[in-house]
Motif scaffolding. Structure first.
Motif, PDB file in Angstrom:
ATOM      1  N   ILE A  27       0.806  -1.227   0.000  1.00  0.00           N
ATOM      2  CA  ILE A  27       0.000   0.000   0.000  1.00  0.00           C
ATOM      3  C   ILE A  27       0.843   1.283   0.000  1.00  0.00           C
ATOM      4  CG2 ILE A  27      -1.595   1.358   1.423  1.00  0.00           C
ATOM      5  CD1 ILE A  27      -3.061  -1.337   1.951  1.00  0.00           C
ATOM      6  N   PRO A  28       1.874   1.412   0.812  1.00  0.00           N
ATOM      7  CA  PRO A  28       2.641   2.669   0.793  1.00  0.00           C
ATOM      8  C   PRO A  28       3.351   2.950  -0.530  1.00  0.00           C
ATOM      9  CG  PRO A  28       3.072   1.464   2.816  1.00  0.00           C
ATOM     10  CD  PRO A  28       2.284   0.556   1.922  1.00  0.00           C
ATOM     11  N   THR A  29       3.482   1.970  -1.381  1.00  0.00           N
ATOM     12  CA  THR A  29       4.156   2.174  -2.664  1.00  0.00           C
ATOM     13  C   THR A  29       3.210   2.647  -3.757  1.00  0.00           C
ATOM     14  OG1 THR A  29       3.821  -0.090  -3.485  1.00  0.00           O
ATOM     15  CG2 THR A  29       5.761   0.311  -2.092  1.00  0.00           C
ATOM     16  N   GLN A  30       1.929   2.749  -3.449  1.00  0.00           N
ATOM     17  CA  GLN A  30       0.929   3.074  -4.464  1.00  0.00           C
ATOM     18  C   GLN A  30       0.857   4.549  -4.780  1.00  0.00           C
ATOM     19  OE1 GLN A  30      -0.868   0.564  -6.273  1.00  0.00           O
ATOM     20  NE2 GLN A  30       1.035  -0.097  -5.364  1.00  0.00           N
ATOM     21  N   LYS A  31       0.504   4.817  -6.000  1.00  0.00           N
ATOM     22  CA  LYS A  31       0.309   6.192  -6.447  1.00  0.00           C
ATOM     23  C   LYS A  31      -1.084   6.659  -6.042  1.00  0.00           C
ATOM     24  CE  LYS A  31       3.556   6.156 -10.204  1.00  0.00           C
ATOM     25  NZ  LYS A  31       4.499   5.326  -9.888  1.00  0.00           N
ATOM     26  N   SER A  32      -1.354   7.907  -6.230  1.00  0.00           N
ATOM     27  CA  SER A  32      -2.602   8.500  -5.747  1.00  0.00           C
ATOM     28  C   SER A  32      -3.855   7.894  -6.361  1.00  0.00           C
ATOM     29  CB  SER A  32      -2.589  10.005  -5.989  1.00  0.00           C
ATOM     30  OG  SER A  32      -2.491  10.275  -7.368  1.00  0.00           O
ATOM     31  N   LYS A  33      -3.770   7.336  -7.568  1.00  0.00           N
ATOM     32  CA  LYS A  33      -4.978   6.788  -8.185  1.00  0.00           C
ATOM     33  C   LYS A  33      -5.534   5.597  -7.406  1.00  0.00           C
ATOM     34  CE  LYS A  33      -3.092   3.476 -11.460  1.00  0.00           C
ATOM     35  NZ  LYS A  33      -3.206   2.950 -12.787  1.00  0.00           N
ATOM     36  N   ASN A  34      -4.702   4.923  -6.648  1.00  0.00           N
ATOM     37  CA  ASN A  34      -5.137   3.787  -5.845  1.00  0.00           C
ATOM     38  C   ASN A  34      -5.315   4.138  -4.367  1.00  0.00           C
ATOM     39  OD1 ASN A  34      -5.309   1.790  -7.857  1.00  0.00           O
ATOM     40  ND2 ASN A  34      -3.104   1.428  -7.765  1.00  0.00           N
ATOM     41  N   ALA A  35      -5.078   5.388  -4.017  1.00  0.00           N
ATOM     42  CA  ALA A  35      -5.062   5.778  -2.605  1.00  0.00           C
ATOM     43  C   ALA A  35      -6.410   5.561  -1.920  1.00  0.00           C
ATOM     44  CB  ALA A  35      -4.636   7.234  -2.470  1.00  0.00           C
ATOM     45  N   ARG A  36      -7.488   5.909  -2.569  1.00  0.00           N
ATOM     46  CA  ARG A  36      -8.804   5.776  -1.944  1.00  0.00           C
ATOM     47  C   ARG A  36      -9.103   4.313  -1.619  1.00  0.00           C
ATOM     48  NH1 ARG A  36     -14.078   5.073  -4.437  1.00  0.00           N
ATOM     49  NH2 ARG A  36     -15.621   5.379  -2.828  1.00  0.00           N
ATOM     50  N   LEU A  74      -6.863   3.061   1.180  1.00  0.00           N
ATOM     51  CA  LEU A  74      -7.312   3.550   2.483  1.00  0.00           C
ATOM     52  C   LEU A  74      -8.533   2.777   2.972  1.00  0.00           C
ATOM     53  CD1 LEU A  74      -7.050   5.557   4.783  1.00  0.00           C
ATOM     54  CD2 LEU A  74      -8.399   7.160   3.441  1.00  0.00           C
ATOM     55  N   GLU A  75      -9.478   2.530   2.085  1.00  0.00           N
ATOM     56  CA  GLU A  75     -10.653   1.744   2.468  1.00  0.00           C
ATOM     57  C   GLU A  75     -10.245   0.350   2.919  1.00  0.00           C
ATOM     58  OE1 GLU A  75     -13.199   1.831  -0.942  1.00  0.00           O
ATOM     59  OE2 GLU A  75     -13.808   3.900  -0.582  1.00  0.00           O
ATOM     60  N   TYR A  76      -9.308  -0.261   2.226  1.00  0.00           N
ATOM     61  CA  TYR A  76      -8.814  -1.582   2.609  1.00  0.00           C
ATOM     62  C   TYR A  76      -8.178  -1.525   4.002  1.00  0.00           C
ATOM     63  CZ  TYR A  76      -6.063  -5.833   2.754  1.00  0.00           C
ATOM     64  OH  TYR A  76      -5.522  -7.025   3.145  1.00  0.00           O
TER      65      TYR A  76
END
Length: 87
Positions: free
Chosen positions: A67-76, A79-81
């Protein structure tokens, strides 16, 4: 990295290949190939499906690292996960 871990698993397990992963992730084979070779990111849901398929017992640990390696498009979705998994 998740991609490296998946590639090692593909080498070790019979019957699991990029075609199978594309089915599990609901992506085409070229997207899986580009992801595994580091050329493209896949959506969070697809990554989660792959992790649940290959590593069901290690899902939380692997996703907490991914998760910390993800770009903003996957952030939402990430975070829900995290909220749902109490990470």
């Amino acid at each position: 990295m998740l991609q490296e871990q998946i590639l090692r698993t593909l080498d070790e397990r019979d019957g699991v290949d990029q075609r199978k992963l594309s089915y599990v992730a609901n992506l085409n084979e070229s997207s899986i190939s580009r992801f595994l070779n580091g050329y493209e990111e896949i959506n969070f849901e697809s990554a989660l499906r792959i992790v649940k398929f290959l590593y069901p017992e290690q899902e939380r640990v692997i996703m907490a690292t991914y998760i910390p390696t993800q770009k903003s498009k996957n952030a939402r979705h990430a975070l829900e996960y995290c909220v749902m998994s109490q990470l």
